[in-house]
Design an enzyme around this catalytic site. Sequence first.
Site, PDB file in Angstrom:
ATOM      1  N   LYS A   1      -0.360   6.226   5.281  1.00  0.00           N
ATOM      2  CA  LYS A   1       1.039   6.640   5.419  1.00  0.00           C
ATOM      3  C   LYS A   1       1.590   7.090   4.066  1.00  0.00           C
ATOM      4  O   LYS A   1       2.207   8.131   3.974  1.00  0.00           O
ATOM      5  CB  LYS A   1       1.867   5.476   5.969  1.00  0.00           C
ATOM      6  CG  LYS A   1       3.333   5.785   6.147  1.00  0.00           C
ATOM      7  CD  LYS A   1       4.096   4.589   6.700  1.00  0.00           C
ATOM      8  CE  LYS A   1       5.598   4.877   6.717  1.00  0.00           C
ATOM      9  NZ  LYS A   1       6.400   3.704   7.142  1.00  0.00           N
TER      10      LYS A   1
ATOM     11  N   GLU B   1      -7.320   1.881  -2.336  1.00  0.00           N
ATOM     12  CA  GLU B   1      -8.584   1.685  -1.627  1.00  0.00           C
ATOM     13  C   GLU B   1      -8.936   2.915  -0.800  1.00  0.00           C
ATOM     14  O   GLU B   1     -10.065   3.417  -0.817  1.00  0.00           O
ATOM     15  CB  GLU B   1      -8.509   0.464  -0.702  1.00  0.00           C
ATOM     16  CG  GLU B   1      -8.226  -0.862  -1.381  1.00  0.00           C
ATOM     17  CD  GLU B   1      -6.751  -1.233  -1.350  1.00  0.00           C
ATOM     18  OE1 GLU B   1      -5.894  -0.342  -1.575  1.00  0.00           O
ATOM     19  OE2 GLU B   1      -6.464  -2.414  -1.113  1.00  0.00           O
TER      20      GLU B   1
ATOM     21  N   GLY C   1       3.768   0.842   8.982  1.00  0.00           N
ATOM     22  CA  GLY C   1       2.314   0.949   9.048  1.00  0.00           C
ATOM     23  C   GLY C   1       1.707   0.055  10.117  1.00  0.00           C
ATOM     24  O   GLY C   1       0.897   0.505  10.930  1.00  0.00           O
ATOM     25  N   ARG C   2       2.164  -1.205  10.191  1.00  0.00           N
ATOM     26  CA  ARG C   2       1.572  -2.129  11.153  1.00  0.00           C
ATOM     27  C   ARG C   2       2.037  -1.871  12.577  1.00  0.00           C
ATOM     28  O   ARG C   2       1.580  -2.516  13.516  1.00  0.00           O
ATOM     29  CB  ARG C   2       1.864  -3.571  10.739  1.00  0.00           C
ATOM     30  CG  ARG C   2       3.330  -3.867  10.524  1.00  0.00           C
ATOM     31  CD  ARG C   2       3.520  -5.215   9.860  1.00  0.00           C
ATOM     32  NE  ARG C   2       4.908  -5.424   9.444  1.00  0.00           N
ATOM     33  CZ  ARG C   2       5.402  -4.984   8.276  1.00  0.00           C
ATOM     34  NH1 ARG C   2       4.615  -4.338   7.430  1.00  0.00           N
ATOM     35  NH2 ARG C   2       6.678  -5.193   7.950  1.00  0.00           N
TER      36      ARG C   2
ATOM     37  N   GLU D   1       2.762  -9.934   8.084  1.00  0.00           N
ATOM     38  CA  GLU D   1       3.321  -8.968   7.136  1.00  0.00           C
ATOM     39  C   GLU D   1       4.774  -8.653   7.525  1.00  0.00           C
ATOM     40  O   GLU D   1       5.585  -8.290   6.678  1.00  0.00           O
ATOM     41  CB  GLU D   1       2.493  -7.685   7.093  1.00  0.00           C
ATOM     42  CG  GLU D   1       2.846  -6.801   5.909  1.00  0.00           C
ATOM     43  CD  GLU D   1       1.847  -5.680   5.656  1.00  0.00           C
ATOM     44  OE1 GLU D   1       1.940  -4.649   6.345  1.00  0.00           O
ATOM     45  OE2 GLU D   1       0.990  -5.842   4.774  1.00  0.00           O
TER      46      GLU D   1
ATOM     47  N   HIS E   1     -17.039 -23.174  19.380  1.00  0.00           N
ATOM     48  CA  HIS E   1     -18.210 -23.647  18.636  1.00  0.00           C
ATOM     49  C   HIS E   1     -17.950 -23.590  17.141  1.00  0.00           C
ATOM     50  O   HIS E   1     -18.875 -23.574  16.337  1.00  0.00           O
ATOM     51  CB  HIS E   1     -19.423 -22.811  19.026  1.00  0.00           C
ATOM     52  CG  HIS E   1     -19.721 -22.846  20.498  1.00  0.00           C
ATOM     53  ND1 HIS E   1     -20.557 -23.771  21.073  1.00  0.00           N
ATOM     54  CD2 HIS E   1     -19.219 -22.108  21.513  1.00  0.00           C
ATOM     55  CE1 HIS E   1     -20.595 -23.578  22.387  1.00  0.00           C
ATOM     56  NE2 HIS E   1     -19.786 -22.575  22.681  1.00  0.00           N
TER      57      HIS E   1
ATOM     58  N   LYS F   1      -0.783  -5.343  -6.334  1.00  0.00           N
ATOM     59  CA  LYS F   1      -1.275  -3.981  -6.579  1.00  0.00           C
ATOM     60  C   LYS F   1      -0.976  -3.566  -8.020  1.00  0.00           C
ATOM     61  O   LYS F   1      -1.807  -2.987  -8.710  1.00  0.00           O
ATOM     62  CB  LYS F   1      -0.590  -2.997  -5.645  1.00  0.00           C
ATOM     63  CG  LYS F   1      -1.011  -3.014  -4.195  1.00  0.00           C
ATOM     64  CD  LYS F   1      -0.230  -1.919  -3.438  1.00  0.00           C
ATOM     65  CE  LYS F   1      -0.506  -1.931  -1.953  1.00  0.00           C
ATOM     66  NZ  LYS F   1       0.328  -0.921  -1.226  1.00  0.00           N
TER      67      LYS F   1
HETATM   68  O1  F6P Z   1      -0.374  -3.950   3.141  1.00  0.00           O
HETATM   69  C1  F6P Z   1       0.578  -3.095   2.611  1.00  0.00           C
HETATM   70  C2  F6P Z   1       0.530  -1.797   3.353  1.00  0.00           C
HETATM   71  O2  F6P Z   1       1.533  -0.958   2.894  1.00  0.00           O
HETATM   72  C3  F6P Z   1       0.632  -1.960   4.852  1.00  0.00           C
HETATM   73  O3  F6P Z   1       1.927  -2.190   5.299  1.00  0.00           O
HETATM   74  C4  F6P Z   1       0.038  -0.672   5.297  1.00  0.00           C
HETATM   75  O4  F6P Z   1      -0.299  -0.678   6.664  1.00  0.00           O
HETATM   76  C5  F6P Z   1      -1.183  -0.600   4.386  1.00  0.00           C
HETATM   77  O5  F6P Z   1      -0.730  -1.152   3.148  1.00  0.00           O
HETATM   78  C6  F6P Z   1      -1.743   0.791   4.193  1.00  0.00           C
HETATM   79  O6  F6P Z   1      -0.727   1.610   3.686  1.00  0.00           O
HETATM   80  P1  F6P Z   1      -0.946   3.200   3.782  1.00  0.00           P
HETATM   81  O7  F6P Z   1      -1.021   3.531   5.244  1.00  0.00           O
HETATM   82  O8  F6P Z   1       0.234   3.776   3.095  1.00  0.00           O
HETATM   83  O9  F6P Z   1      -2.247   3.522   3.088  1.00  0.00           O
END
Ligand code: F6P
Length: 548
Positions: free
Chosen positions: A206, A212, A267-268, A353, A384, A512
């Site tokens: 987003k 990453e 995002g979530r 979150e 288990h 971060k």
């Molecule tokens: O964990 C923080 C966060 O911003 C989440 O809310 C989001 O889903 C994820 O990192 C990935 O963010 P992006 O979609 O901006 O890469």
Amino acid sequence: MAISLTQSIWNELLLKRDALAGKPLAALFAQDPQRFAGLSRSADDLLLDLSKQRLTREIVIGLCAFAEASGFGPARERLFGAKVVNASEDRPALHWALRLQHDRPVLVGGVDVVPAIRAVQARMRGIADAIGAGDWPGARGTPIDTVVHLGIGGSDLGPRMAVHALAEDRVAGIAVHFVSNVDPAQLGRVLPGLDPARTLLIVCSKSFRTPETLANAQAARDWLRERLGADADLSRHIVAVTANVPAARAFGIAEDNILPMWDWVGGRFSLWSAVGLPVAIAAGWERFAELLAGAARMDAHFATAPATGNLPLLLALIDFWNVNALKVTQRVTAPYSSALDLFALYVQQVEMESNGKSVAADGGATPWITTPGVWGAAGTDSQHSFFQWLHQGNIAANVELIVPVASRHGDRARQDILLANALAQAQALLAGRTREDVEAEMLAQGADPAIVERVAPHRVFGGDRTSTMLLLPGVNAFRLGQLCALYEHKAFCFGVLAGINSFDQWGVELGKTLAVGVEAALAGGALPPDADGSTVGLIEAIRAMRAV
Ligand code: F6P
């Protein structure tokens, strides 16, 4: 000083709680043969059984009054009215608009956003249909049949979970892989087995700033270039899903391959947006449309059901009651379904979150304990492992069992074993087993009294442990949509009860930021000036290990 209505209702609820103290849950069933009927709710083929929770019908009515006094009604209206519900970022939360089954306008800043949603859905469908039909040729003309989805958090957990859940709907010949962690091993375990000529990368972010995802996207694109040739046309091998179109463009992704998302979808909460593209590719557009329809059905229930029959609100109230009245601060989610293997991880982000906060929406401290620790895994596997702790451990946890009644794999006998275990685990948590029962059983089996004396204490189950059971007819795209929307709205309701903002996530920023300095030190730069002694020591230890 006059206390607020919510406080007075809460005080009444605590008195009712105290009246239950010391009463085994089993006794509540004995004294009320209608307990199950009175504390279970049905909506759209779902059945929610709250009767194994430490409460009474009067307490549920009181909790609903608490919700109303906490502003549940107006908050729900603001959500579906596209008003600002995310105060710290001054945004509405319109994940529900992504699954509308009509085209009536939804205005953001005076602009109807439904046409833009439909335009993205049309582009998603175009990509999914083309790939499914073998009509998306790569740089060498061979059809794309493999997707590598690069994303993390809400840009990974929802689509990953849904693709897994709908495996039976997989479009023939299509493979989908998910890479989220920046650990080189994740991408390194996926790419070698793939044919670059047939592979599409989906760079899903987003913000298009998540380190990453960008690092993985760079590495995956390098892999494509190394194998297809530096001058290969990669435009058919990389699409981006983002709210930051300029950044995707700057990364070098062709304009036609950038599918936008929007700031007014968290995002979530974004599974329903172009973040769901791998689901549409893997299961086909019809199934993705059914996913949307199921979520829309839950939206309709949530938007209209009165508090006492509102499944998302009731689930939130159960969590709120457990953490704030009973001080039970862990909640285990155990789906009895392999299709829902990843569902606990998905709801973990949606709930923790959203509500893992301690500052109220108005900037003060919230007086409430916020979200429980949410974790879990599918049954019967988890019987288990951590069910031992649930039955005989000495710290409390509440259990949420999600039980699809029918399997898509037909075998009734094994499905009955699965269902029987789900119900029996909840029954065992409730009933437990006394020392007397254990001794009588062992003696009846002919055990030596000396052994009975020695072993019996270890075989006692305290019982009186709470659980909630959610029954659903089965797992398909529609039902999965209902289930995901149920938990999205549950998270929203919990935030209303605790007076917190469920739609921002400032808590992910500090780590971060600090990682930038540590990363520079690991790359040979100076130690971070503000680092504590442990961090400095660990950096130096890593340097030493690498020097060996
Ligand atoms: O964990 C923080 C966060 O911003 C989440 O809310 C989001 O889903 C994820 O990192 C990935 O963010 P992006 O979609 O901006 O890469």
